[in-house]
Design a protein around this motif. Structure first.
Motif, PDB file in Angstrom:
ATOM      1  N   UNK A 156       0.855  -1.177   0.000  1.00 39.78           N
ATOM      2  CA  UNK A 156       0.000   0.000   0.000  1.00 39.78           C
ATOM      3  C   UNK A 156       0.888   1.222   0.000  1.00 39.78           C
ATOM      4  N   UNK A 157       0.632   2.143   0.926  1.00 40.24           N
ATOM      5  CA  UNK A 157       1.377   3.403   0.904  1.00 40.24           C
ATOM      6  C   UNK A 157       2.465   3.423   1.958  1.00 40.24           C
ATOM      7  N   UNK A 158       2.683   2.270   2.603  1.00 42.84           N
ATOM      8  CA  UNK A 158       3.566   2.309   3.767  1.00 42.84           C
ATOM      9  C   UNK A 158       4.706   1.319   3.618  1.00 42.84           C
ATOM     10  N   UNK A 159       5.788   1.618   4.317  1.00 39.69           N
ATOM     11  CA  UNK A 159       6.896   0.669   4.397  1.00 39.69           C
ATOM     12  C   UNK A 159       7.107   0.346   5.871  1.00 39.69           C
ATOM     13  N   UNK A 160       7.017  -0.938   6.210  1.00 37.79           N
ATOM     14  CA  UNK A 160       7.225  -1.356   7.601  1.00 37.79           C
ATOM     15  C   UNK A 160       8.189  -2.527   7.626  1.00 37.79           C
ATOM     16  N   UNK A 161       8.759  -2.772   8.792  1.00 39.15           N
ATOM     17  CA  UNK A 161       9.610  -3.948   8.939  1.00 39.15           C
ATOM     18  C   UNK A 161       8.708  -5.171   9.097  1.00 39.15           C
ATOM     19  N   UNK A 162       9.135  -6.276   8.510  1.00 35.72           N
ATOM     20  CA  UNK A 162       8.357  -7.503   8.666  1.00 35.72           C
ATOM     21  C   UNK A 162       9.268  -8.703   8.605  1.00 35.72           C
ATOM     22  N   UNK A 202       5.788  -5.589  11.899  1.00 36.84           N
ATOM     23  CA  UNK A 202       6.074  -5.091  13.242  1.00 36.84           C
ATOM     24  C   UNK A 202       5.007  -4.116  13.712  1.00 36.84           C
ATOM     25  N   UNK A 203       4.382  -3.404  12.741  1.00 40.20           N
ATOM     26  CA  UNK A 203       3.187  -2.652  13.124  1.00 40.20           C
ATOM     27  C   UNK A 203       2.180  -2.744  11.992  1.00 40.20           C
ATOM     28  N   UNK A 204       0.872  -2.609  12.323  1.00 39.88           N
ATOM     29  CA  UNK A 204      -0.152  -2.869  11.303  1.00 39.88           C
ATOM     30  C   UNK A 204      -0.075  -1.904  10.116  1.00 39.88           C
ATOM     31  N   UNK A 205      -0.461  -2.371   8.933  1.00 38.82           N
ATOM     32  CA  UNK A 205      -0.458  -1.507   7.737  1.00 38.82           C
ATOM     33  C   UNK A 205      -1.853  -1.472   7.116  1.00 38.82           C
ATOM     34  N   UNK A 206      -2.177  -0.325   6.514  1.00 40.60           N
ATOM     35  CA  UNK A 206      -3.476  -0.154   5.862  1.00 40.60           C
ATOM     36  C   UNK A 206      -3.246  -0.187   4.365  1.00 40.60           C
ATOM     37  N   UNK A 227      12.492  -5.244   0.631  1.00 41.04           N
ATOM     38  CA  UNK A 227      13.853  -4.783   0.349  1.00 41.04           C
ATOM     39  C   UNK A 227      14.672  -4.730   1.620  1.00 41.04           C
ATOM     40  N   UNK A 228      15.971  -4.575   1.427  1.00 36.78           N
ATOM     41  CA  UNK A 228      16.890  -4.426   2.550  1.00 36.78           C
ATOM     42  C   UNK A 228      17.391  -2.997   2.476  1.00 36.78           C
ATOM     43  N   UNK A 229      16.589  -2.047   2.977  1.00 29.67           N
ATOM     44  CA  UNK A 229      16.961  -0.641   2.795  1.00 29.67           C
ATOM     45  C   UNK A 229      18.071  -0.217   3.742  1.00 29.67           C
ATOM     46  N   UNK A 230      18.417  -1.094   4.691  1.00 30.79           N
ATOM     47  CA  UNK A 230      19.504  -0.709   5.592  1.00 30.79           C
ATOM     48  C   UNK A 230      20.873  -1.021   4.984  1.00 30.79           C
ATOM     49  N   UNK A 231      20.871  -1.645   3.794  1.00 29.62           N
ATOM     50  CA  UNK A 231      22.149  -1.885   3.111  1.00 29.62           C
ATOM     51  C   UNK A 231      22.760  -0.526   2.788  1.00 29.62           C
ATOM     52  N   UNK A 232      24.061  -0.434   2.841  1.00 29.11           N
ATOM     53  CA  UNK A 232      24.741   0.829   2.559  1.00 29.11           C
ATOM     54  C   UNK A 232      24.364   1.322   1.166  1.00 29.11           C
ATOM     55  N   UNK A 233      23.919   2.570   1.091  1.00 33.73           N
ATOM     56  CA  UNK A 233      23.435   3.120  -0.174  1.00 33.73           C
ATOM     57  C   UNK A 233      24.544   3.114  -1.229  1.00 33.73           C
TER      58      UNK A 233
END
Length: 574
Positions: A325-331, A397-401, A411-417
């Motif tokens: 949807x419109x959100x990015x959460x950890x899962x 980790x938190x609910x998404x709408x 994705x792994x967005x914590x990878x070094x850019x």
């Protein structure tokens, strides 16, 4: 009547600093002066900076419609990564055409590859723009452009954008500091290419109304205006719309498209919707929709495909950034496949069948993955058998709408850019959301994902023709009661049943309904005699006897399956 305006949304994507914004600016400036001699009213307006989306208007080419009209390109500048994913949300194909901007002096870079991945998931057509050609020395410019064009075409060979146009430009010759009088190079040619690539996008007014709002502001005496792009469905004057993040419903009081009041708008349109008594500060950006058409979920089952450029395995239990949807959460993810017997079966799209059994996987199965034990046993050639479809359970980790069947990207967005690696790992479609907070108790037990378990032990000694004592199958503390009645097989071929525990150290008694074969009995008797003999002599002798002892111990194997979400942890044998 106002002239017909055909709106085509062009996503401007590219690696950081490839000159996306400068290109959007050059396009809309060139577009709003050169092409508008026939339309004095649009020329007077100059550049229509449509709320962070710059627009470029040109006469409607005859192949796209008869009569007077304008072709409007809404340039959706997708800065950086998070918003890039956000722009192509929800599987709603609002980007009709993608411009991939490449710095001609650098070629493909990390994010250019990521943009390409996203384009393949979300978009049908692409134009590659080689920017900054002013940085190439005049004499070598042409050959450098040709070389890079060939290179790009090679890169795109195995994608759905094979053979797409490649255009060379300098959006801002001399760089950001150069005076404004410097004219861009190649931009009017690029506009012609965009016109030739434009098509009548397929739009569908049916389905629930869903709109991505990118601006919210109040107009004195009117109310609050929310502007954005309609991702699906349609909206009319007087409709009720919900702002799900705030659980508020509002009535549509008026609407505008291209500064003209309208009473109706549909998928793909950019529109401003006016409502009353709503504080614009509450919603900078987000979704609005048909009341109750979105659901808020704590977990989901998705169909899943690995993104080929992602390096490394996709492991069960790993955490990913999940865009839904419109959100990015950890899962956290758990991968599973069809049961082995169904590996090659056709799977219905966009439906998940809860009646079927599924096989748990430690990781997403791909050509690179270490094939699971069961696969190896069924397939001696070492060829990894790949299922036609794989799924994942996502736990957020938190609910998404989000809408019910929407695009999901992991994705792994914590990878070094700056690490030269694609951070997008997998994509899929949300098939089933779990709205209940206690889904682990109320919902997961319905999901029949099993693990195959294989335990091995050894026969310790014979009691009589129909029973033996086994060991090493269980740990000392295991409650053998749970295993009573399960079938086992001896390495010599007999079938047995676990009958009872024996003593305190995890040994057990096996009943052999068809009796032991004479050979087996002999083997076991010889083995236990040697043991007892060695026990009487001194230690050296024991070593000798085990050297000469060519008898293989008789092993016991126990196979069963257990459903991952079965609260009773039942063991099942076919």
């Amino acid at each position: 009547a106002a002239p017909r305006v055909l709106n085509v949304n062009v996503g401007v994507l590219g690696h950081i600093d490839s000159g996306k914004t400068a290109l959007a600016r050059a396009l809309s400036t060139t577009g709003s002066t050169a092409a508008f001699d026939r339309a004095p009213q649009s020329r007077a307006r100059g550049i229509t900076l449509d709320l962070g989306f710059s627009c470029l208007r040109t006469a409607l080419p005859p192949r796209l419609g008869a009569g007077p009209g304008e072709l409007q390109f809404t340039l959706v500048d997708c800065p950086g990564h998070a918003s890039l994913i956000r722009t192509i949300i929800g599987g709603a194909q609002i980007i009709d055409l993608m411009m991939l901007v490449i710095d001609v002096t650098k070629g493909m870079q990390t994010q250019s590859a990521e943009c390409l991945v996203i384009g393949q998931i979300a978009c049908q057509k692409m134009v590659v723009v080689l920017n900054k050609i002013d940085l190439l020395p005049e004499g070598k410019r042409q050959s450098a452009i040709e070389k890079m064009t060939k290179k790009m075409q090679k890169t795109l060979e195995n994608t759905k954008f094979c053979g797409c146009p490649v255009v060379a430009v300098a959006a801002k010759p001399g760089g950001p500091e150069a005076p404004e009088s410097e004219n861009p190079i190649g931009v009017s040619e690029l506009i012609e290419v965009l016109k030739s690539e434009a098509y009548l996008p397929s739009r569908d007014p049916s389905g629930h109304f869903l709109m991505a709002v990118d601006h919210c502001f109040s107009i004195k005496g009117q109310g609050t205006v929310m502007t954005g792009t309609i991702l699906s469905g349609s909206v009319s004057l007087g409709d009720n719309v919900e702002i799900p993040a705030l659980k508020v419903t509002k009535k549509v009081k008026s609407m505008q498209m291209f500064h003209t009041p309208v009473t109706y708008a549909m998928q793909g349109d950019r529109v401003g919707i006016c409502v009353t008594q709503f504080d614009p500060k509450q919603l900078e950006r987000g979704l609005i929709c048909t009341p109750e058409s979105l659901h808020t979920i704590h977990a989901a089952i998705i169909s899943v495909k690995k993104i080929q450029y992602f390096r490394g395995a996709l492991q069960t239990k790993a955490k990913f950034h999940i865009t839904v949807g419109h959100e990015t959460v950890m899962g956290r993810v758990m991968f599973f496949s069809p049961a082995l017997a169904d590996f090659s079966e056709e799977i219905q799209e966009n439906i998940f069948d809860f009646d079927k059994d599924y096989l748990f996987q430690e990781e997403y199965l791909s050509k690179e993955s270490n094939s699971s034990e069961e696969n190896k046993e069924n397939n001696q050639a070492g060829e990894v058998q790949l299922p036609r479809q794989q799924w994942a359970l996502l736990e957020f980790e938190k609910p998404v709408t989000c809408p019910r069947l929407c695009l999901v990207i992991g994705s792994k967005l914590d990878t070094d850019i700056h690490a030269n690696t694609c951070r997008l790992a997998f994509h899929g479609v949300l098939l089933q959301g779990m709205e209940d907070k206690n889904y682990t108790e109320t919902f997961l037990p319905k999901l029949k994902v099993y693990k195959l378990k294989h335990k091995e032990g050894q026969v310790e000694r014979v009691i009589d023709d129909y029973s033996v004592i086994g060991r090493s199958l269980f740990k000392k503390e295991t409650n053998i009661r749970n295993f009573l009645g399960l079938k086992v097989k001896l390495s010599t071929g007999e079938n047995g049943i676990i009958d009872d525990g024996f003593g305190q150290s995890g040994k057990f008694k096996i009943r052999i309904p068809d009796g032991l074969k004479p050979d087996t009995k002999m083997l076991l008797t010889v083995a236990s005699k040697k043991k007892s003999k060695a026990g009487k002599g001194d230690a050296n002798k024991e070593d000798e006897s085990s050297k000469n002892d060519s008898t293989q111990p008789v092993t016991i194997s126990l196979l069963f399956k257990r459903y991952v979400f079965d609260t009773q942890k039942k063991m099942i044998q076919s």
